[in-house]
Write an enzyme that holds these catalytic residues in place. Structure first.
Site, PDB file in Angstrom:
ATOM      1  CB  CYS A 136     -31.075  25.431  -3.093  1.00  0.00           C
ATOM      2  SG  CYS A 136     -32.590  26.348  -2.789  1.00  0.00           S
ATOM      3  CB  CYS A 193     -33.671  27.481   2.081  1.00  0.00           C
ATOM      4  SG  CYS A 193     -34.248  27.495   0.383  1.00  0.00           S
ATOM      5  CB  CYS A 202     -30.490  29.144   0.049  1.00  0.00           C
ATOM      6  SG  CYS A 202     -30.410  27.347   0.127  1.00  0.00           S
ATOM      7  CE  LYS A 243     -60.289   3.500 -23.264  1.00  0.00           C
ATOM      8  NZ  LYS A 243     -58.997   3.562 -22.848  1.00  0.00           N
ATOM      9  CE  LYS A 262     -63.881   2.094 -21.608  1.00  0.00           C
ATOM     10  NZ  LYS A 262     -63.139   2.369 -20.394  1.00  0.00           N
ATOM     11  CB  CYS A 313     -33.114  23.021  -0.663  1.00  0.00           C
ATOM     12  SG  CYS A 313     -32.141  24.182   0.309  1.00  0.00           S
ATOM     13  CE1 TYR A 342     -70.452  -1.341 -16.583  1.00  0.00           C
ATOM     14  CE2 TYR A 342     -70.029   0.945 -16.027  1.00  0.00           C
ATOM     15  CZ  TYR A 342     -69.637  -0.374 -16.037  1.00  0.00           C
ATOM     16  OH  TYR A 342     -68.444  -0.736 -15.487  1.00  0.00           O
ATOM     17  CD  GLU A 387     -74.373   1.563 -22.073  1.00  0.00           C
ATOM     18  OE1 GLU A 387     -73.458   1.476 -21.233  1.00  0.00           O
ATOM     19  OE2 GLU A 387     -75.215   0.676 -22.276  1.00  0.00           O
ATOM     20  CG  ASP A 421     -61.557   7.723 -16.897  1.00  0.00           C
ATOM     21  OD1 ASP A 421     -61.288   6.519 -16.720  1.00  0.00           O
ATOM     22  OD2 ASP A 421     -60.699   8.580 -17.171  1.00  0.00           O
TER      23      ASP A 421
HETATM   24  S1  IVH Z   1     -69.726  -2.472 -20.128  1.00  0.00           S
HETATM   25  C1  IVH Z   1     -69.142  -6.885 -20.272  1.00  0.00           C
HETATM   26  N1  IVH Z   1     -70.386   0.071 -20.058  1.00  0.00           N
HETATM   27  O1  IVH Z   1     -64.965   0.298 -18.879  1.00  0.00           O
HETATM   28  C2  IVH Z   1     -69.459  -5.447 -20.083  1.00  0.00           C
HETATM   29  N2  IVH Z   1     -68.278  -0.567 -19.179  1.00  0.00           N
HETATM   30  O2  IVH Z   1     -62.887  -1.127 -20.465  1.00  0.00           O
HETATM   31  C3  IVH Z   1     -68.267  -4.674 -19.736  1.00  0.00           C
HETATM   32  N3  IVH Z   1     -66.995   1.306 -18.228  1.00  0.00           N
HETATM   33  O3  IVH Z   1     -64.509  -2.499 -16.811  1.00  0.00           O
HETATM   34  C4  IVH Z   1     -68.501  -3.339 -19.248  1.00  0.00           C
HETATM   35  N4  IVH Z   1     -68.471   2.884 -18.621  1.00  0.00           N
HETATM   36  O4  IVH Z   1     -65.220  -0.290 -15.740  1.00  0.00           O
HETATM   37  C5  IVH Z   1     -69.443  -0.845 -19.759  1.00  0.00           C
HETATM   38  N5  IVH Z   1     -71.117   2.282 -20.045  1.00  0.00           N
HETATM   39  C6  IVH Z   1     -70.183   1.378 -19.734  1.00  0.00           C
HETATM   40  C7  IVH Z   1     -68.967   1.720 -19.090  1.00  0.00           C
HETATM   41  C8  IVH Z   1     -68.035   0.714 -18.844  1.00  0.00           C
HETATM   42  C9  IVH Z   1     -67.282   2.606 -18.098  1.00  0.00           C
HETATM   43  C10 IVH Z   1     -65.721   0.680 -17.779  1.00  0.00           C
HETATM   44  C11 IVH Z   1     -65.901  -0.552 -16.949  1.00  0.00           C
HETATM   45  C12 IVH Z   1     -65.188  -1.640 -17.680  1.00  0.00           C
HETATM   46  C13 IVH Z   1     -64.256  -0.878 -18.539  1.00  0.00           C
HETATM   47  C14 IVH Z   1     -63.942  -1.673 -19.782  1.00  0.00           C
END
Ligand code: IVH
Length: 667
Positions: free
Chosen positions: A405, A429, A408, A311, A114, A423, A224, A112, A116
């Site tokens: 500054c 200025c 000026c 990551k 992740k 300033c 998710y 999946e 942000d």
């Molecule tokens: S699973 C026990 N799936 O990442 C399950 N987390 O570092 C835990 N996050 O707190 C979460 N996308 O805020 C899961 N596809 C995804 C995610 C995801 C973003 C975030 C979530 C979690 C943090 C963990």
């Protein structure tokens, strides 16, 4: 005390500080990778020294985003975080570990994105949303139900069938790139601090005490994970597909992966393809698909053993520093900017990067001609993250912050309680004067056609305008004496100035450039104080009694009006005919300007209430109607106009106007 124990104590303090910056202040001081490295170092040391174990160590919790003002609610199932990996090899190791943990069974993995943003737990009972809670400290979080209800992609009532009577669904609240850019553009215009990335913007927005503003900003959510009894399937993937059928947004990037090579391909593909997604992602998540296997693998104190995050590396480039320039803003704040040898980063050429303030510049310890690292990561604004010291030229001197500054020459002063230098020569200025003129004539302030950045500069340099009130002493003849000015451009400016006399009071307040008074604050002030006399005479105590006006803003307003030049400027603007009071309903008067017009009102307004607008429509000969049809002449729309109405209006090609346009119409 051994060195290692001393290090444990120092690391705990440092990590607690970073947790606070990240979760409470929404302003991380180090990147995730560095944070993880420190956390791992601490966990390893603690494992070696059980004699100094501490239940309150940062290794024992998952950081808190609890804010005052929301009710706290305990989570039914604790909200844990995920272990992090940074390479394909580490992900492969994770999969092998799960298989070993399951006595050699093979596993199907779900890959999946992740996302942000900020995590959310939403509870549904009998198909209806009952509560939405932030992660908080993992055990309990803030009840943000009212705010979450404004996120249109989260269903309030479920569709389809087969959902359990009661369940919890977890997901990530995100601010899509487009909405993030729009929000930051608005904030830049209002001189409010920018959000560094969509994650901070999403979590900051979710914690606002004003659901209408939350709704306006355009949050979105991807789900998710499903929790509860009697779930429809025995595996994660099918449960998520069922959740999708009930109305949840489940990313279609979610994929079942049957082998390590599938996983590797998934990583390689999304490492680049993720840049095309409409929302920010900071990595991938891999989960064991079978719920039985998940149960067998279980949890560590902080994270599940059946899932891991991978990551993405932040995009980084190295380039040489050419020079540092110091820029003076409209409020006199000095910003150091690094001018760089142009370098390609995430598809754009970077030539400049802000160094923000003196503290940040010092921490980086930049010397002349240094090779600097520039990063984009989740950040939209490139930032300098470090110096390659091995490339430093012999004898190169550290770059010093300036004490006077650059425009000026005035001696700079430190802004109280902040890292910024300012300033103090507000009225002498040049960039501050030009900045105030530009702001005053800007589209969202007085909207004076014909004066842009360049003309504002020219008017100032020529000596014609050194104060915003001087604009109203301009004449066509005076303008035509300027270089490159013909009759047509002079006429355009004069017409723009005349039109600006109708600009509502709240925009006049905004146009004055009172520090910390952006558009929203100006609206609040106009609505509650009604006229400039009252505003000019209000002490701090009365100003702070107004909704959303804190002591910082109140002191800034009082400070502004305590300066003679400013009072004089306001008097001159008043004499020139600018609106210095809020127009009340009865003053909008009776007319036949809306004769025969059918008008629909939709959304929430900031200048007048809905009922007041209804009254104005009737007083001016119009008819207010509740629903849009072919007969509707136009829609008076505030914020959060319903999507169904918007769609219908667009289909029928009906004109939509905002409250300012409406008020101008009936004046
Ligand atoms: S699973 C026990 N799936 O990442 C399950 N987390 O570092 C835990 N996050 O707190 C979460 N996308 O805020 C899961 N596809 C995804 C995610 C995801 C973003 C975030 C979530 C979690 C943090 C963990």
């Amino acid at each position: 005390m051994t060195d290692e124990v001393a290090r444990i104590i120092a690391l705990r303090e440092e990590l607690n500080r970073h947790n606070h910056s990240y979760y409470v202040l929404n302003s991380p001081r180090i990147d995730d990778r560095e944070f993880d490295r420190l956390m791992k170092e601490l966990a390893d040391l603690e494992a070696r020294h059980p004699e100094v174990a501490d239940d309150l160590s940062p290794t024992r919790r998952v950081g808190s985003d609890i804010t005052r003002g929301f009710t706290q609610v305990a989570h039914v199932y604790p909200m844990l975080s995920l272990g992090n990996t940074y390479s394909v090899g580490e992900v492969d190791d994770f999969i092998r570990r799960t298989e070993t943990g399951l006595a050699g069974e093979t596993v199907t993995i779900v890959g999946e994105m992740k996302f942000d943003g900020t995590s959310i737990s939403v509870i549904y009972e009998n198909g209806r949303m009952v509560r939405a809670v932030t992660r908080g400290d993992g055990e309990k979080g803030d009840d943000v139900t009212e705010n979450v209800k404004t996120i249109r992609s989260i269903p309030l009532k479920l569709t389809g069938s087969g959902y359990p009577d009661m369940f919890e669904i977890r997901g990530e609240i995100v601010l899509p790139w487009k909405a993030f850019d729009k929000l930051n553009r608005e904030r830049e215009f209002n001189e409010e601090p920018l959000f560094a990335n969509p994650r901070n913007a999403a979590s900051g927005t979710l914690k606002l005490q004003n659901p209408a503003e939350v709704g306006r900003r355009g949050l979105d959510a991807y789900f998710y994970y499903l929790l509860g009894e009697n779930l429809p399937a025995d595996n994660h993937f099918d449960n998520m597909m069922a959740a999708r059928s009930w109305g949840f947004k489940v990313s279609d990037t979610m994929t079942r992966l049957n082998s390590i090579s599938d996983v590797d391909r998934f990583i390689n593909y999304w490492d680049t393809a993720r840049k095309e997604l409409p929302v920010a992602t900071d990595g991938l998540v891999f989960k064991v698909n079978s719920l039985r296997q998940q149960l067998n693998l279980g949890y560590t104190a902080k994270s599940p053993r059946w899932a891991i995050a991978y990551k993405f590396a932040a995009e980084r480039a190295m380039t040489r520093l050419r020079s540092i320039s110091f820029e003076v803003g409209r409020m006199g704040i000095i910003t150091p900017v690094a001018n760089l040898d142009p370098v390609l980063l995430s598809g754009t050429i970077v030539k400049r990067a802000s160094l923000h303030n003196e503290d940040i510049m010092r921490q980086l310890d930049i010397h002349c001609d240094d090779m600097l690292y520039v990063e984009k990561g989740g950040e939209i604004i490139p930032k300098i993250t470090g110096v390659e010291v091995s490339e430093r030229l012999p004898g190169s001197e550290p770059v010093e912050f300036i004490s006077n500054c650059p425009a000026c020459g005035a001696q700079l002063v430190r802004v109280e309680g902040e890292a910024a230098w300012q300033c103090p020569n507000k009225y002498g200025c040049p960039p501050q004067i030009a900045g105030r003129i530009e702001h005053f004539v800007g589209r969202r302030a007085m909207d004076i056609d014909g004066i842009g950045e360049e003309t504002a500069q020219q008017l100032m340099v020529s000596g014609l305008v050194s104060n915003i009130a001087d604009l109203y002493d301009l004449t066509e003849a005076k303008l035509m004496e300027l270089d490159r000015f013909a009759l047509k451009s002079a006429e355009r400016i004069m017409a723009g100035l005349r039109r600006s006399l109708d600009v509502p009071f709240e925009r006049v307040i905004f146009a004055l450039s009172i520090p910390f008074v952006g558009e929203t604050v100006a609206k609040k002030l106009a609505r509650s104080v009604k006229n400039i006399e009252t505003l000019m005479s209000m002490p701090v105590g009365q100003l702070t009694a107004i909704d959303d006006i804190g002591p910082k803003i109140a002191e800034s307003i009082v400070g502004y009006f305590s300066v003679d030049t400013n009072r004089e400027t306001v008097r001159r603007l008043q004499a020139a005919g600018l609106r210095m009071e809020t127009v009340t309903v009865s003053e909008t008067g009776n007319s036949d300007k809306l004769e025969g017009k059918t008008i629909v009102i939709s959304g929430t307004f900031s200048l007048h209430s809905r009922d007041e607008y209804k009254e104005m429509i009737e007083r001016n000969g119009g008819r207010n109607s509740g629903s849009i049809s072919k007969k509707t002449d136009f829609i008076l729309a505030g914020e959060n106009m319903g999507p169904a109405k918007l769609e219908k209006a667009q289909k029928l090609g009906i004109v939509i106007i905002d409250e300012n346009q409406f008020l101008e119409m009936i004046h």
